[in-house]
Design an enzyme around this catalytic site. Structure first.
Site, PDB file in Angstrom:
ATOM      1  N   PHE A 119     -11.848  -7.286  13.887  1.00 19.10           N
ATOM      2  CA  PHE A 119     -10.747  -7.789  13.068  1.00 19.10           C
ATOM      3  C   PHE A 119     -10.377  -6.746  12.010  1.00 19.10           C
ATOM      4  O   PHE A 119     -11.233  -6.244  11.290  1.00 19.10           O
ATOM      5  CB  PHE A 119     -11.136  -9.115  12.397  1.00 19.10           C
ATOM      6  CG  PHE A 119     -10.045  -9.628  11.485  1.00 19.10           C
ATOM      7  CD1 PHE A 119      -8.810  -9.994  11.999  1.00 19.10           C
ATOM      8  CD2 PHE A 119     -10.242  -9.709  10.110  1.00 19.10           C
ATOM      9  CE1 PHE A 119      -7.791 -10.436  11.167  1.00 19.10           C
ATOM     10  CE2 PHE A 119      -9.234 -10.147   9.272  1.00 19.10           C
ATOM     11  CZ  PHE A 119      -8.001 -10.515   9.805  1.00 19.10           C
ATOM     12  N   GLN A 120      -9.116  -6.444  11.928  1.00 24.20           N
ATOM     13  CA  GLN A 120      -8.568  -5.451  10.998  1.00 24.20           C
ATOM     14  C   GLN A 120      -9.190  -4.071  11.176  1.00 24.20           C
ATOM     15  O   GLN A 120      -9.366  -3.329  10.215  1.00 24.20           O
ATOM     16  CB  GLN A 120      -8.680  -5.931   9.547  1.00 24.20           C
ATOM     17  CG  GLN A 120      -7.806  -7.163   9.296  1.00 24.20           C
ATOM     18  CD  GLN A 120      -7.568  -7.458   7.845  1.00 24.20           C
ATOM     19  OE1 GLN A 120      -8.454  -7.255   7.018  1.00 24.20           O
ATOM     20  NE2 GLN A 120      -6.382  -7.954   7.523  1.00 24.20           N
ATOM     21  N   MET A 147      23.932   9.297   3.001  1.00 22.41           N
ATOM     22  CA  MET A 147      23.742  10.600   3.641  1.00 22.41           C
ATOM     23  C   MET A 147      23.994  10.512   5.142  1.00 22.41           C
ATOM     24  O   MET A 147      24.584  11.409   5.745  1.00 22.41           O
ATOM     25  CB  MET A 147      22.328  11.122   3.352  1.00 22.41           C
ATOM     26  CG  MET A 147      22.080  12.511   3.885  1.00 22.41           C
ATOM     27  SD  MET A 147      23.267  13.711   3.247  1.00 22.41           S
ATOM     28  CE  MET A 147      22.364  14.399   1.885  1.00 22.41           C
ATOM     29  N   LYS A 196     -17.742  -1.001   5.735  1.00 24.53           N
ATOM     30  CA  LYS A 196     -18.133  -2.042   4.796  1.00 24.53           C
ATOM     31  C   LYS A 196     -19.654  -2.063   4.605  1.00 24.53           C
ATOM     32  O   LYS A 196     -20.148  -2.214   3.479  1.00 24.53           O
ATOM     33  CB  LYS A 196     -17.637  -3.401   5.315  1.00 24.53           C
ATOM     34  CG  LYS A 196     -17.813  -4.530   4.326  1.00 24.53           C
ATOM     35  CD  LYS A 196     -17.092  -5.793   4.775  1.00 24.53           C
ATOM     36  CE  LYS A 196     -17.204  -6.870   3.696  1.00 24.53           C
ATOM     37  NZ  LYS A 196     -16.439  -8.077   4.045  1.00 24.53           N
ATOM     38  N   GLU A 252       0.817  -1.217   0.000  1.00 22.69           N
ATOM     39  CA  GLU A 252       0.000   0.000   0.000  1.00 22.69           C
ATOM     40  C   GLU A 252       0.852   1.269   0.000  1.00 22.69           C
ATOM     41  O   GLU A 252       0.447   2.303  -0.535  1.00 22.69           O
ATOM     42  CB  GLU A 252      -0.961   0.019   1.195  1.00 22.69           C
ATOM     43  CG  GLU A 252      -2.109  -0.974   1.085  1.00 22.69           C
ATOM     44  CD  GLU A 252      -1.739  -2.362   1.584  1.00 22.69           C
ATOM     45  OE1 GLU A 252      -0.563  -2.586   1.955  1.00 22.69           O
ATOM     46  OE2 GLU A 252      -2.627  -3.237   1.620  1.00 22.69           O
TER      47      GLU A 252
HETATM   48  C1  LIG Z   1      11.988   5.855   5.750  1.00 21.85           C
HETATM   49  C2  LIG Z   1      13.245   6.533   6.146  1.00 21.85           C
HETATM   50  N1  LIG Z   1      14.066   5.942   7.047  1.00 21.85           N
HETATM   51  C3  LIG Z   1      15.235   6.540   7.393  1.00 21.85           C
HETATM   52  C4  LIG Z   1      15.589   7.744   6.866  1.00 21.85           C
HETATM   53  C5  LIG Z   1      16.897   8.428   7.262  1.00 21.85           C
HETATM   54  N2  LIG Z   1      17.786   8.511   6.100  1.00 21.85           N
HETATM   55  C6  LIG Z   1      17.888   9.623   5.337  1.00 21.85           C
HETATM   56  S1  LIG Z   1      18.923   9.447   4.046  1.00 21.85           S
HETATM   57  C7  LIG Z   1      19.278   7.876   4.488  1.00 21.85           C
HETATM   58  C8  LIG Z   1      20.241   7.058   3.676  1.00 21.85           C
HETATM   59  C9  LIG Z   1      19.729   6.751   2.331  1.00 21.85           C
HETATM   60  O1  LIG Z   1      20.569   5.784   1.762  1.00 21.85           O
HETATM   61  P1  LIG Z   1      20.577   5.518   0.220  1.00 21.85           P
HETATM   62  O2  LIG Z   1      19.224   5.271  -0.268  1.00 21.85           O
HETATM   63  O3  LIG Z   1      21.576   4.460  -0.068  1.00 21.85           O
HETATM   64  O4  LIG Z   1      21.024   6.926  -0.368  1.00 21.85           O
HETATM   65  P2  LIG Z   1      22.461   7.631  -0.370  1.00 21.85           P
HETATM   66  O5  LIG Z   1      22.440   8.657   0.706  1.00 21.85           O
HETATM   67  O6  LIG Z   1      23.493   6.572  -0.131  1.00 21.85           O
HETATM   68  O7  LIG Z   1      22.571   8.250  -1.718  1.00 21.85           O
HETATM   69  C10 LIG Z   1      18.598   7.511   5.655  1.00 21.85           C
HETATM   70  C11 LIG Z   1      18.728   6.195   6.330  1.00 21.85           C
HETATM   71  C12 LIG Z   1      14.673   8.324   5.952  1.00 21.85           C
HETATM   72  N3  LIG Z   1      14.897   9.522   5.401  1.00 21.85           N
HETATM   73  N4  LIG Z   1      13.537   7.684   5.589  1.00 21.85           N
END
Ligand SMILES: Cc1ncc(C[n+]2csc(CCOP(=O)(O)OP(=O)(O)O)c2C)c(N)n1
Ligand SMILES: [Mg+2]
Length: 665
Positions: free
Chosen positions: A189-190, A555, A239, A127
């Protein structure tokens, strides 16, 4: 005349058109938590952006538009189940695509959906994918995106994309099944109280427990999502309401007391803004995503060229003003250009248009643009003076605000007023030429991620759509691709949702099937929602995915490098010291994964191969393509303003601060 509609095929029953005045006379409902006075229609729904081929408008931009049913026939209502009324209403508001997954509570709706010739349902794998796809669709087309899920876990899986759409003001309607009304509140449920859960992250939401309320609520939901400041609206339908029978007629009068979006800016405020503009010596047009939503790019360009004022475009506004335009300084903020950040800091006037002084733009708020007066135009009055007090607040649709400003300024110019901005223009120009965006090629011969992204932008060109995940790759995609037109850059700005890119790109491609859609994703982000590649392959949605595979949550790793003494806690996605795994094994192997999903899988590890691989990906149009670009692990995003610090302390490379030169005012 009534007619039993059960089992009817086609685009729903033919219903007469009630008078638009009926609709205009009725008024809206309670406001969302966001603001008490929402604003005008999303201009985009009726006015396609340049280069954006928008099909028949989906969402009604105002009540009179709702009053135009597609099919005119007998002047009557028809007998229908609540579920049929739902599908007929969706057809009437022009929803042509629904992304979703069925389940117990929403099952009644899926039955008449099977008969609809007007609505294409795309069966996603999660979803969350449905929600982001609806957002990508909406961002790419300016129409309302629709997603559908069952009660409980189906609905809660929509929470992230709803929050994402809320933060970025994207018009989507989420339809969820709810347990039967006699079970609501019993931990059935749900059962999950999804309207309660989403109250703070929707522009508005509805819980519908009567069949007779369904059609009207759908009409209202589309209206609220698309008008004023756009945003997500949730319609939760029990529903039993879907199973009960009712009379379906269209259009239905709205019942939305208190919801009166206003678009026209106040003339006195516009004159006051024009006066400040004529007096300013260091003005900057600080442009946000609202300009794209208002389809105001042409007006913005006219205003910029009329006044000669430099322009910065935020992460959400990339494409609102052509990157190649000589007045464009690029993106401001944490990873903005030195010229854009410096111009805001040294300005004496900011003309903030459809933007919200986000902390990623302002840095430490009390040191942001210290010498600037503020003109702040926004469709949502709740944004004005929220973070920074506006000297001249203007509530209105950005397109109308800018058009009015142009008229007043042009008249002033005819009276001979012509502020001399030459010194300021020369100053920002010198920052731009002294501190251009750049990057180093890794000494070990491995691929620079910026180079990969830059080449994709050059080869796919400004007509393509670019959809990013969240992380370093997102910032490089914002920096190193030239955006020349609105609607070509889609990303998760406000919430920063990893996993956004693949499903959002899927939705964008469904909305703009003729466009080349490139997804710039991280190896971490990609692993959150790549299952939608199965949806893309099965549904013939030929997106292209570039995985910028740096082997890490880059990042976060960058922050660990800079602020945590290079202690890399849990950011390495391919630990080399992992004893349980043979070194050199790719987990997952993205090429094999792509192939398992029925996509073309390619890999590129050498700079010399980059163009050839991109061109190969561009040549494949009959299925999705995934390219695993294996890039250097330690590349960092520059410039950078460290979180919580002042924009004055921007570094254009590690430890290197710009010399602002010029006048310090
Ligand atoms: C759902 C979610 N979980 C955690 C984060 C924290 N976060 C921001 S950037 C990042 C790393 C992203 O890694 P990647 O997709 O490999 O991108 P890169 O920075 O290596 O280009 C994280 C864990 C987030 N923004 N969203
Ligand atoms: Mg990564």
């Amino acid at each position: 005349m009534t007619e039993q509609m059960t089992g009817r095929k086609g685009p729903g029953p033919a219903i007469p058109a009630p008078s638009p005045r009926d609709l205009a006379a009725r008024s809206p409902h309670r406001e969302s938590g966001r603001t008490a006075a929402e604003q005008p229609p999303v201009a985009g729904l009726t006015d396609p952006a340049p280069g954006v081929a928008v099909p028949v408008p989906t969402a009604p931009a105002d009540p009179s538009r709702v009053a135009e049913p597609r099919v005119h026939a007998s002047p009557a209502t028809v007998r229908a189940t609540g579920a049929q009324a739902l599908v007929y209403a969706l057809e009437r508001v022009g929803a042509s695509v629904v992304f979703g997954i069925p389940g117990g509570a929403i099952l009644p709706a899926y039955d008449p959906l099977l008969d609809s010739k007007a609505i294409r349902h795309i069966l996603v794998r999660h979803e969350q994918g449905a929600g982001h796809a609806a957002t990508g669709y909406a961002q790419a087309t300016g129409r309302v995106g629709v997603c559908m899920a069952t009660s409980g876990p189906g609905a809660t899986n929509l929470v992230t994309p709803i929050a994402d759409a809320y933060m970025d003001s994207v018009p989507i309607v989420a339809i969820t099944g709810q347990v039967s009304s006699n079970l609501i509140g019993t931990d059935g449920f749900q059962e999950a109280d999804i309207s309660g859960i989403t109250l703070p992250i929707t522009k508005h939401n509805f819980l519908v427990t009567k069949a007779g309320d369904i059609a009207r609520t759908i009409g209202e939901a589309f209206h609220v999502a698309a008008t004023g400041r756009p945003g997500p609206v949730l319609v939760d339908i029990s529903k039993d309401a879907m199973q009960a029978t009712t009379e379906f007629g269209w259009p239905v009068p709205f019942d939305l007391p208190g919801y009166h979006p206003v678009t026209r800016p106040h003339a006195r405020q516009v004159r006051e803004a024009a006066r400040l503009i004529s007096e300013a010596r260091r003005p900057v047009l600080y442009v946000g995503g609202g300009v794209i939503k208002a389809r105001a790019s042409a007006q913005l360009r006219e205003l910029a060229e009329l006044t000669g004022i430099p322009v910065v475009t935020t992460l959400m506004a990339r494409g609102a003003f052509p990157d190649r335009h000589p007045q464009h300084l690029g993106m401001p903020g944490m990873h903005g250009t030195v010229a854009a950040v410096g111009a805001l800091q040294k300005a004496d006037l900011l003309i903030a248009l459809g933007t919200r002084f986000d902390d990623r733009v302002t840095g430490k708020l009390d040191t942001f643009a210290p010498g600037a007066q503020i003109v702040h135009a926004d469709i949502d009055p709740a944004e004005i003076s929220k973070n920074r007090r506006a000297d001249v607040p203007i509530v209105g649709d950005c397109r109308e605000v800018i058009a009015d400003l142009i008229a007043v300024i042009r008249a002033d110019r005819e009276q001979g007023q012509r502020p001399d901005l030459a010194a300021w223009q020369a100053q920002v120009d010198s920052w731009r030429t002294t501190y251009p965006l750049g990057y180093d090629s890794p000494a070990d011969g491995s691929l620079a991620p910026q180079y990969v992204i830059e080449r994709i932008g050059k080869i796919a060109g400004p007509e393509a759509l670019y959809v990013a995940g969240v992380g370093q790759h997102q910032m490089w995609a914002a920096q190193f691709i030239d955006y020349e037109r609105p609607g070509t850059w889609i990303n998760s700005g406000g919430l920063g949702t990893m996993g956004f890119a693949v499903p959002a790109a899927m939705g964008a491609k469904v909305g703009r099937p003729d466009a080349c859609v490139w997804t710039i994703d991280g190896d971490g982000c990609f692993q959150m929602t790549n299952q939608e590649l199965a949806t893309c392959a099965l549904e013939g949605i030929a997106i292209k995915v570039a995985i910028i595979n740096n082997g890490s949550l880059g990042m976060v790793r960058q922050w660990q490098t800079l602020f945590y003494n290079e202690r890399y806690s849990n950011t390495d996605l391919h630990p080399t010291d992992e004893p349980k795994r043979p070194t050199g094994t790719r987990i997952p192997d993205f090429v094999k994964l792509a192939e398992a999903y029925g996509c073309e899988g390619l890999r590129c590890e050498e700079a010399a191969d980059v163009d050839r691989v991109i061109e190969r990906a561009m040549s494949i149009d009959d299925r999705p393509v995934v390219v695993d670009f294996v890039v250097h692990k330690d590349a960092m995003v520059w410039p950078m303003v460290a979180a919580g610090t002042s924009n004055n302390d921007i570094k254009f490379a590690r430890g290197l601060a710009p010399d602002w030169g010029g006048r310090e005012e």
